[in-house]
Scaffold this motif. Structure first.
Motif, PDB file in Angstrom:
ATOM      1  N   CYS A  15       0.849  -1.185   0.000  1.00 31.07           N
ATOM      2  CA  CYS A  15       0.000   0.000   0.000  1.00 31.07           C
ATOM      3  C   CYS A  15       0.888   1.239   0.000  1.00 31.07           C
ATOM      4  O   CYS A  15       2.076   1.168   0.320  1.00 31.07           O
ATOM      5  N   LEU A  16       0.302   2.354  -0.391  1.00 30.46           N
ATOM      6  CA  LEU A  16       0.974   3.651  -0.284  1.00 30.46           C
ATOM      7  C   LEU A  16       0.400   4.344   0.935  1.00 30.46           C
ATOM      8  O   LEU A  16      -0.825   4.495   1.059  1.00 30.46           O
ATOM      9  N   ALA A  17       1.263   4.755   1.858  1.00 29.35           N
ATOM     10  CA  ALA A  17       0.805   5.344   3.115  1.00 29.35           C
ATOM     11  C   ALA A  17       1.635   6.578   3.442  1.00 29.35           C
ATOM     12  O   ALA A  17       2.719   6.785   2.907  1.00 29.35           O
ATOM     13  N   ALA A  18       1.099   7.401   4.349  1.00 33.02           N
ATOM     14  CA  ALA A  18       1.793   8.619   4.767  1.00 33.02           C
ATOM     15  C   ALA A  18       1.384   8.958   6.190  1.00 33.02           C
ATOM     16  O   ALA A  18       0.352   8.481   6.691  1.00 33.02           O
ATOM     17  N   ALA A  19       2.192   9.804   6.848  1.00 34.70           N
ATOM     18  CA  ALA A  19       1.888  10.236   8.216  1.00 34.70           C
ATOM     19  C   ALA A  19       1.300  11.626   8.251  1.00 34.70           C
ATOM     20  O   ALA A  19       0.502  11.956   9.134  1.00 34.70           O
ATOM     21  N   ALA A  20       1.692  12.465   7.286  1.00 34.12           N
ATOM     22  CA  ALA A  20       1.250  13.859   7.280  1.00 34.12           C
ATOM     23  C   ALA A  20       0.278  14.085   6.125  1.00 34.12           C
ATOM     24  O   ALA A  20       0.405  13.466   5.067  1.00 34.12           O
ATOM     25  N   PRO A  21      -0.692  14.974   6.312  1.00 38.00           N
ATOM     26  CA  PRO A  21      -1.611  15.278   5.208  1.00 38.00           C
ATOM     27  C   PRO A  21      -0.899  16.032   4.088  1.00 38.00           C
ATOM     28  O   PRO A  21       0.172  16.607   4.286  1.00 38.00           O
ATOM     29  N   GLY A  22      -1.514  16.015   2.918  1.00 39.20           N
ATOM     30  CA  GLY A  22      -0.952  16.760   1.794  1.00 39.20           C
ATOM     31  C   GLY A  22      -0.522  15.846   0.665  1.00 39.20           C
ATOM     32  O   GLY A  22      -0.524  14.616   0.774  1.00 39.20           O
ATOM     33  N   GLU A  23      -0.122  16.451  -0.425  1.00 42.70           N
ATOM     34  CA  GLU A  23       0.243  15.704  -1.622  1.00 42.70           C
ATOM     35  C   GLU A  23       1.601  15.033  -1.446  1.00 42.70           C
ATOM     36  O   GLU A  23       2.540  15.621  -0.921  1.00 42.70           O
ATOM     37  N   ILE A  24       1.689  13.767  -1.908  1.00 43.11           N
ATOM     38  CA  ILE A  24       2.929  12.997  -1.818  1.00 43.11           C
ATOM     39  C   ILE A  24       3.867  13.407  -2.959  1.00 43.11           C
ATOM     40  O   ILE A  24       3.461  13.502  -4.116  1.00 43.11           O
ATOM     41  N   THR A  25       5.140  13.629  -2.615  1.00 40.41           N
ATOM     42  CA  THR A  25       6.144  13.938  -3.646  1.00 40.41           C
ATOM     43  C   THR A  25       7.324  12.965  -3.603  1.00 40.41           C
ATOM     44  O   THR A  25       8.016  12.794  -4.605  1.00 40.41           O
ATOM     45  N   ARG A  26       7.554  12.345  -2.444  1.00 44.82           N
ATOM     46  CA  ARG A  26       8.696  11.447  -2.293  1.00 44.82           C
ATOM     47  C   ARG A  26       8.269  10.194  -1.550  1.00 44.82           C
ATOM     48  O   ARG A  26       7.469  10.277  -0.605  1.00 44.82           O
ATOM     49  N   VAL A  27       8.783   9.031  -1.995  1.00 46.31           N
ATOM     50  CA  VAL A  27       8.362   7.751  -1.421  1.00 46.31           C
ATOM     51  C   VAL A  27       9.581   6.949  -0.976  1.00 46.31           C
ATOM     52  O   VAL A  27      10.531   6.759  -1.741  1.00 46.31           O
ATOM     53  N   LEU A  28       9.533   6.457   0.263  1.00 45.33           N
ATOM     54  CA  LEU A  28      10.575   5.599   0.813  1.00 45.33           C
ATOM     55  C   LEU A  28      10.139   4.143   0.737  1.00 45.33           C
ATOM     56  O   LEU A  28       8.957   3.836   0.917  1.00 45.33           O
ATOM     57  N   SER A  29      11.089   3.220   0.522  1.00 43.31           N
ATOM     58  CA  SER A  29      10.843   1.796   0.693  1.00 43.31           C
ATOM     59  C   SER A  29      12.089   1.015   0.333  1.00 43.31           C
ATOM     60  O   SER A  29      13.085   1.577  -0.141  1.00 43.31           O
ATOM     61  N   HIS A  30      12.023  -0.284   0.559  1.00 45.01           N
ATOM     62  CA  HIS A  30      13.108  -1.162   0.130  1.00 45.01           C
ATOM     63  C   HIS A  30      13.171  -1.162  -1.404  1.00 45.01           C
ATOM     64  O   HIS A  30      12.132  -1.061  -2.066  1.00 45.01           O
ATOM     65  N   PRO A  31      14.366  -1.270  -1.992  1.00 43.30           N
ATOM     66  CA  PRO A  31      14.475  -1.242  -3.457  1.00 43.30           C
ATOM     67  C   PRO A  31      13.608  -2.276  -4.154  1.00 43.30           C
ATOM     68  O   PRO A  31      13.050  -2.006  -5.228  1.00 43.30           O
TER      69      PRO A  31
END
Length: 372
Positions: A185-201
């Motif tokens: 899934c794509l998740a976030a902690a803060a509201p607003g538009e996503i610009t950068r995504v972290l994860s394992h390669p």
């Protein structure tokens, strides 16, 4: 065509007694080698024969050479069988535990909520599970007596090469495997538009279509759940993570999209590694590793012997040997059980002939649908 078929049948009738006569000679030669303490394989003599028949066969030289390579491989296997097999492997097959004892400590890479965590719980329900930041630390813990659980392959993104490198470096035993269904899934902690995504390669590769379509900047992280934890702690605006729903919920993230992987049926295979071998009587998969001499057809010659024994190869991986140009270790999985005499004989024969050979284990593999 009927005439030609009868002619082929006649030739085959003449070939079979010659083959059996040759194998009788092989048995006598094998006994003489055993008495003299000589190795089965004489590579120089084999090459001499191959060169001779190649010249004599003219335009059929390559085919004749292949025919003789097959005969010599069969002959070597027969000699190995007569010599009784490798004593260390024979002893291991006899003395190794048939069931995994109390697992004690189980270690995987990442943090709670990672897919490795799910795999460890499936393989060892109720066990104490510890976490380390890096794959090499899992193997270090195994060297001190723990069991390690590591990912080796994803159905969409391919092999986890760093883990294969560690398997080939440490050569611990594989004592179990499990396939875990991957639902990112794509998740976030803060509201607003996503610009950068972290994860394992691997996870980023498995979700590349979404990431490319949305134009997200990506950043590699050690583990999907560790990335989820980092995003939750930073609460950085515009920062998202690819992880499991379990990890997102565990670290209090908001799930923005579900099922974001490229392939719906996305599965990662995990293996359990141990210092000690466990060889269940109903084990169905065997892992080996070895290197090969720099000769034409050497890999094909080895693989053909599995086919000749009716064994199905399920995985082959090559990794470069450190400090050696264009030389490789090969990791191989195939279906079989070491307690079957013909399979044990083949493994013993390969160990006697192949450089850097290691038997890595015989185990069963669970799927996400199976019960322990």
């Amino acid at each position: 065509m009927a005439v030609e078929r009868r002619e082929i049948d006649r030739i085959d009738r003449e070939l079979l007694p010659l083959f059996l006569e040759r194998m009788g000679c092989v048995e006598r030669v094998g006994e003489l080698k055993r008495q003299a303490g000589k190795p089965v394989r004489n590579a120089a003599r084999e090459q001499e024969i191959i060169d001779r028949v190649s010249r004599q066969a003219g335009e059929m030289g390559q085919s004749a050479a292949e025919f003789y390579r097959a005969i010599m491989a069969i002959s070597r296997d027969r000699e190995h069988n007569l010599m009784g097999g490798d004593p260390d492997l024979l002893e291991l097959e006899q003395r190794a535990n048939r069931e995994l004892q109390s697992p004690g400590k189980v270690v995987c890479q990442g943090v709670r909520g990672a897919y490795s965590h799910q795999a460890a719980e499936r393989l060892f329900p109720g066990a104490e599970i510890g976490f380390v930041p890096e794959f090499h630390e899992v193997f270090r813990e195994v060297s001190e007596g723990a069991l390690g659980v590591v990912p080796v392959e994803n159905s969409a993104a391919g092999s986890v090469t760093a883990v294969y490198d560690l398997i080939l470096k440490y050569r611990f035993y594989i004592v179990g495997a499990v396939d875990i269904r991957v639902e990112h899934c794509l998740a976030a902690a803060a509201p607003g538009e996503i610009t950068r995504v972290l994860s394992h390669p691997q996870a980023l590769a498995q979700c590349s279509e979404l990431l490319s379509r949305e134009g997200y900047e990506t950043e590699d992280y050690s583990n999907t759940a560790a990335a989820a934890k980092a995003v939750a702690e930073s609460r950085e605006p515009g920062l998202g993570v690819i992880c499991s729903e379990d990890a997102a919920r565990r670290y209090g993230l908001t799930i923005l999209r579900r099922g974001v992987q490229n392939v719906r049926n996305n599965t990662t295979r995990f293996v359990a590694v141990s210092r000690e071998a466990v060889l269940p009587v109903d084990a169905s998969k065997i892992s080996l590793c070895f290197s090969l001499p720099h000769t034409t057809g050497s890999l094909h010659s080895v693989l053909r012997r599995f086919a000749g024994s009716g064994l199905n190869l399920t995985k082959i991986e090559s990794r470069p040997l450190p400090g050696r140009s264009f030389e490789y270790d090969f990791y191989l999985d195939f279906t079989g059980c070491i307690h079957d005499p013909s399979t044990l004989n083949l493994i013993c024969a390969l160990k006697a002939e192949l450089p850097r050979f290691s038997f890595l284990g015989n185990y069963s593999e669970l799927s996400t649908e199976e019960e322990i």
